[in-house]
Design a protein around this motif. Structure first.
Motif, PDB file in Angstrom:
ATOM      1  N   PHE A 271     -13.324  11.462  14.634  1.00 58.16           N
ATOM      2  CA  PHE A 271     -14.121  10.879  13.705  1.00 58.16           C
ATOM      3  C   PHE A 271     -14.246   9.372  13.685  1.00 58.16           C
ATOM      4  CE2 PHE A 271     -12.392  14.886  11.893  1.00 58.16           C
ATOM      5  CZ  PHE A 271     -13.410  15.452  12.031  1.00 58.16           C
ATOM      6  N   LEU A 272     -13.423   8.738  14.013  1.00 56.40           N
ATOM      7  CA  LEU A 272     -13.582   7.258  14.209  1.00 56.40           C
ATOM      8  C   LEU A 272     -14.066   6.551  15.344  1.00 56.40           C
ATOM      9  CD1 LEU A 272     -10.181   5.946  12.295  1.00 56.40           C
ATOM     10  CD2 LEU A 272     -12.569   6.538  11.397  1.00 56.40           C
ATOM     11  N   PRO A 273     -15.124   5.326  15.432  1.00 56.32           N
ATOM     12  CA  PRO A 273     -15.465   4.900  16.532  1.00 56.32           C
ATOM     13  C   PRO A 273     -14.216   4.350  17.419  1.00 56.32           C
ATOM     14  CG  PRO A 273     -16.900   3.969  14.589  1.00 56.32           C
ATOM     15  CD  PRO A 273     -15.695   5.117  14.218  1.00 56.32           C
ATOM     16  N   ARG A 274     -14.353   4.168  18.412  1.00 50.37           N
ATOM     17  CA  ARG A 274     -13.111   3.629  19.346  1.00 50.37           C
ATOM     18  C   ARG A 274     -12.786   2.650  18.974  1.00 50.37           C
ATOM     19  NH1 ARG A 274     -11.211   5.461  24.131  1.00 50.37           N
ATOM     20  NH2 ARG A 274     -13.021   6.849  24.396  1.00 50.37           N
ATOM     21  N   ALA A 275     -13.530   1.586  18.629  1.00 50.09           N
ATOM     22  CA  ALA A 275     -13.045   0.136  18.214  1.00 50.09           C
ATOM     23  C   ALA A 275     -12.281   0.284  16.973  1.00 50.09           C
ATOM     24  CB  ALA A 275     -14.288  -0.743  18.042  1.00 50.09           C
ATOM     25  N   TRP A 276     -12.335   1.207  15.999  1.00 49.38           N
ATOM     26  CA  TRP A 276     -11.579   1.293  14.856  1.00 49.38           C
ATOM     27  C   TRP A 276     -10.182   1.910  15.090  1.00 49.38           C
ATOM     28  CZ3 TRP A 276     -15.591   2.597  10.482  1.00 49.38           C
ATOM     29  CH2 TRP A 276     -16.632   1.573  10.234  1.00 49.38           C
ATOM     30  N   ARG A 277      -9.929   2.671  15.958  1.00 46.31           N
ATOM     31  CA  ARG A 277      -8.855   3.192  16.199  1.00 46.31           C
ATOM     32  C   ARG A 277      -7.478   2.429  16.420  1.00 46.31           C
ATOM     33  NH1 ARG A 277     -10.800   7.654  20.790  1.00 46.31           N
ATOM     34  NH2 ARG A 277     -12.751   8.242  19.558  1.00 46.31           N
ATOM     35  N   ARG A 278      -6.182   3.169  15.983  1.00 43.53           N
ATOM     36  CA  ARG A 278      -4.935   2.311  15.777  1.00 43.53           C
ATOM     37  C   ARG A 278      -4.905   1.916  17.510  1.00 43.53           C
ATOM     38  NH1 ARG A 278      -1.488   5.056  11.519  1.00 43.53           N
ATOM     39  NH2 ARG A 278      -3.092   5.144   9.737  1.00 43.53           N
TER      40      ARG A 278
END
Length: 278
Positions: A271-278
């Motif tokens: 659900f999260l854009p790749r740039a927002w992932r940890r």
């Protein structure tokens, strides 16, 4: 929560140790006791009881039931799921072929049901002893409470340290059970343990940062459920061997087997854009 907080595996091992410490002097079956203890929490969801409630509500909505009604809130129970894990899901859907006494003890370790065996009843009490004792440690490390602020009846009857409280409750459980021929604590010690449990609910479970994070955990689990119920082909094949006419059960089996960290990473992946992932 940080790495110092007692994880569920640590809790399980503590329950097994406490339970064996009671079973041995009572000359009961230590292996049966340990087997029940080691299996009692296998069905717990990510985020513990919060995830358990989230899965119940998600299943209820899928079945067209009121998620906040009595039936809707009890559709997923971790003790029943623990039995399902050992009976059905383990070993690629073949189960572990455990005895009825082990499975009964797992199912009856919580709630109003009493296990058929004394060993199962020991685990039910050992579970409470372990979590009330070490939840104090966790809360103190997190800066939520100060041990000196515990109720006076707890400090007077159980002791002023975790080791003292465990030793007091175990010794009382052994001596009282030996006298009564059933698994029980004396009334003063039981009352003190229940007072401690109530105090933890009031001062820790409903006040901590974990409580503040509950809506996030609820939303994460429910959104994972809705994704996989619509994409059953993404559920690993081992979880689709049973209940082919109940996809919500297959999805619940899969999600309930996730750790907190795995569930978070899976949510981020989906659900999260790749740039927002940890």
């Amino acid at each position: 929560m940080g790495s110092e907080i007692n994880p569920r595996l640590t809790h399980t091992l503590e329950v097994a140790q406490i339970a064996r410490s009671v079973a041995a002097p009572l000359r009961l079956n230590e292996d049966l006791t340990e087997a029940i203890a080691l299996g009692h929490d296998l069905g717990h969801t990510p985020f513990g009881h919060t995830g358990e409630g989230a899965l119940s509500r998600a299943i209820a909505r899928w079945r067209g039931l009121d998620p906040d009604g009595d039936e809707g809130r009890r559709l997923f129970r971790h003790n029943e799921q623990s039995a399902r894990v050992v009976d059905l899901l383990e070993k690629d859907g073949r189960g572990l072929n455990l005895s009825r006494e082990v499975v009964d003890g797992i199912v009856c370790h919580t709630g109003s049901q009493r296990a058929a065996t004394l060993e199962g009843r020991i685990v039910a009490v050992a579970d409470r002893v372990a979590y009330v004792t070490h939840d104090i440690q966790d809360a103190e490390r997190a800066g939520i409470i100060c041990e000196a602020g515990l109720p006076s009846v707890v400090l007077e009857r159980l002791g002023s340290s975790s080791s003292q409280r465990i030793a007091t409750m175990v010794a009382d459980l052994v001596s009282t059970s030996a006298r009564r021929g059933d698994i029980a604590m004396s009334e003063p010690v039981w009352e003190a343990m229940m007072e401690l449990r109530s105090w933890l609910f009031e001062n820790v479970y409903t006040q901590s940062d974990a409580k503040v994070e509950e809506p996030k955990a609820n939303g994460l689990v429910e959104r994972l459920f809705m994704h996989y119920i619509g994409h059953l082909d993404e559920v690993p094949a081992e979880y689709r061997l049973h209940d082919s006419d109940a996809p919500e059960v297959q999805v619940a089996d899969y999600i309930s087997g996730m750790t907190d960290r795995y569930a978070i990473r899976d949510y981020e992946r989906l659900f999260l854009p790749r740039a927002w992932r940890r």
